[in-house]
Design an enzyme around this catalytic site. Structure first.
Site, PDB file in Angstrom:
ATOM      1  N   ASP A 195       0.829  -1.196   0.000  1.00  0.00           N
ATOM      2  CA  ASP A 195       0.000   0.000   0.000  1.00  0.00           C
ATOM      3  C   ASP A 195       0.872   1.259   0.000  1.00  0.00           C
ATOM      4  O   ASP A 195       1.961   1.273   0.578  1.00  0.00           O
ATOM      5  CB  ASP A 195      -0.890  -0.012   1.246  1.00  0.00           C
ATOM      6  CG  ASP A 195      -1.764   1.210   1.366  1.00  0.00           C
ATOM      7  OD1 ASP A 195      -2.668   1.373   0.527  1.00  0.00           O
ATOM      8  OD2 ASP A 195      -1.529   2.013   2.297  1.00  0.00           O
ATOM      9  N   GLU A 220       1.338  -0.380  -5.012  1.00  0.00           N
ATOM     10  CA  GLU A 220       0.412   0.677  -5.366  1.00  0.00           C
ATOM     11  C   GLU A 220       1.200   1.970  -5.539  1.00  0.00           C
ATOM     12  O   GLU A 220       1.288   2.796  -4.634  1.00  0.00           O
ATOM     13  CB  GLU A 220      -0.661   0.850  -4.287  1.00  0.00           C
ATOM     14  CG  GLU A 220      -1.712   1.902  -4.654  1.00  0.00           C
ATOM     15  CD  GLU A 220      -2.328   2.591  -3.448  1.00  0.00           C
ATOM     16  OE1 GLU A 220      -3.432   3.130  -3.607  1.00  0.00           O
ATOM     17  OE2 GLU A 220      -1.719   2.585  -2.357  1.00  0.00           O
ATOM     18  N   ASP A 304     -10.388   2.414  -3.903  1.00  0.00           N
ATOM     19  CA  ASP A 304     -10.141   3.851  -3.829  1.00  0.00           C
ATOM     20  C   ASP A 304     -10.747   4.596  -5.017  1.00  0.00           C
ATOM     21  O   ASP A 304     -11.444   5.597  -4.846  1.00  0.00           O
ATOM     22  CB  ASP A 304      -8.632   4.133  -3.805  1.00  0.00           C
ATOM     23  CG  ASP A 304      -7.983   3.779  -2.484  1.00  0.00           C
ATOM     24  OD1 ASP A 304      -8.621   4.006  -1.433  1.00  0.00           O
ATOM     25  OD2 ASP A 304      -6.848   3.282  -2.492  1.00  0.00           O
TER      26      ASP A 304
END
Length: 417
Positions: A195, A220, A304
């Site tokens: 992340d 990410e 997201d």
């Protein structure tokens, strides 16, 4: 930098011949098994009930939400990293789900949040930057100086509002590696998703992968695409954007793939009648998949960009064009939970059919591609010399009697030989 073409299969430590062959030959298809609202139910048990369908569709890995205890219910503000009792369910319920995945030879991907960590005790400056009373009892030196700690300056971008972990500290890296090993060997995860990968240097991602040896990992690295300053339209040339993602992966030693945010940004504008965007100046796909397809994890939406957050949503009326693109093209495609499970039987069945065609025609992350048309309302391509597809409003079909229609829907069609 010279564009890499592939990554050696020896980059990964293979835990079984079958999963090793899947990765070696680029046959991965990832399922993101949650959305932003999954925290509201006992998600581990809920997924168990969904499991027969997930297993039958042929996914190789299921990306699960952050499993550790967190101050935020979604899991992205971790605190006690060794506690697996969360808003998604208990440790025992998670274990049952991981056992079920393993029995069906589907890898479990842990969402690894190691850019920041919420403290338990106020320390230097009155900030909650100490971790007293829980495993990994770090002090203020584990927190970057730019987020209220006594550590060094961050090696990446700052995540505002919470203590950012200082990865330059050897004791921090040692503890993170041991925690990742625990997730893999004791808990049962095989894959990792890193992340907020912009928050710390990719050289540490390389170190963590080498130390914990996941089967597969993806970062990410969400960077902003480039837009015109005059009318805010997306620039045609996104080479700088995809180059930054390429550079990040290269700095991990090629050990970590990355989500292809370039392809998402271009594709969701292209389907609005700008299909010319889908061929770059060299005649290749314009995203990361055009330069390093074996490391490009393609996707339409995630928790997201879509879901109830909708920070950067794909146009909903064009979702199936998006899946017709990523599920027939090189790269490692990802299917989002909402589309497969919440958008009705028709969307589910269309995605399932595209996945079946991808497998039956042996399309993989390194398949060759020849782009035939890239006009405002038409894009078509031949992939792997065995599959042909088109998206857009314009009518089109490949020439030659050898091409047989495999599936079609609104504004898309796929043929095979």
């Amino acid at each position: 930098m010279e564009q890499p073409n592939s990554v050696s299969a020896t980059s990964f430590k293979e835990s079984s011949p079958q999963t090793g062959e899947i990765i070696k030959h680029g046959r991965e298809i990832i399922f993101q098994g949650f959305n932003w609202e999954s925290k509201k139910s006992n998600w581990w048990e809920f997924l168990l009930n969904k499991f027969p369908d997930i297993a039958e569709l042929g996914f190789t890995s299921v990306w699960l939400p952050p499993p550790t205890q967190s101050v935020a219910p979604e899991g992205y503000l971790p605190q006690n990293m060794y506690s697996l009792d969360s808003c998604y369910g208990s440790h025992d319920q998670l274990s049952a789900l991981l056992v079920m995945l393993s029995q069906h030879k589907i890898r479990a991907m842990a969402d690894v949040v190691i850019n920041h960590r919420v403290g338990t005790t106020q320390g230097h400056g009155g900030v909650y930057n100490r971790y007293d009373g829980i495993p990994l009892p770090w002090d203020e030196y584990a927190v970057t100086s730019c987020s209220g700690g006594l550590g060094n300056k961050s090696t990446g971008e700052n995540f505002d509002g919470v203590p950012n972990i200082d990865h330059t500290q050897s004791f921090v890296r040692k503890d993170i590696i041991q925690w990742l090993i625990w997730l893999r060997k004791d808990v049962g995860f095989q894959d990792f998703r890193f992340d907020f990968a912009k928050g710390y240097s990719p050289k540490y991602v390389k170190e963590y992968i080498e130390g914990s040896k996941p089967m597969f990992s993806v970062g990410e690295y969400w960077d902003n695409c480039e837009y015109s300053p005059t009318d805010c339209s997306l620039n045609y040339n996104q080479d700088n954007h995809r180059q930054r993602i390429i550079n990040w992966m290269d700095s991990t030693g090629g050990l970590c793939a990355a989500f292809d945010f370039t392809t998402k940004g271009i594709l969701q504008e292209a389907v609005k009648g700008q299909m010319w965007r889908l061929r770059d100046e060299r005649g290749k796909p314009p995203g990361v998949m055009g330069w390093w397809p074996s490391r490009a994890v393609t996707f339409i939406e995630n928790h997201d960009t879509g879901s109830t957050q909708s920070h950067w949503p794909f146009p909903s009326e064009h979702i199936m064009e998006g899946y017709a693109y990523i599920l027939t093209h090189p790269g490692i495609p990802t299917v989002f939970y909402d589309h497969l499970c919440d958008w009705g039987d028709s969307i589910h069945d269309q995605i399932a059919k595209l996945m079946e065609i991808r497998r039956s025609q042996d399309i993989h992350s390194r398949s060759t591609i020849k782009i035939i048309e890239a006009q405002p309302n038409l894009y078509s391509a031949i992939i792997g010399d065995k599959l042909c597809m088109k998206i857009g409003d314009s009518s089109w079909a490949p020439s030659g009697e050898e091409w047989k229609l495999a599936t079609s829907g609104i504004r898309y069609a796929v043929w095979h030989r």
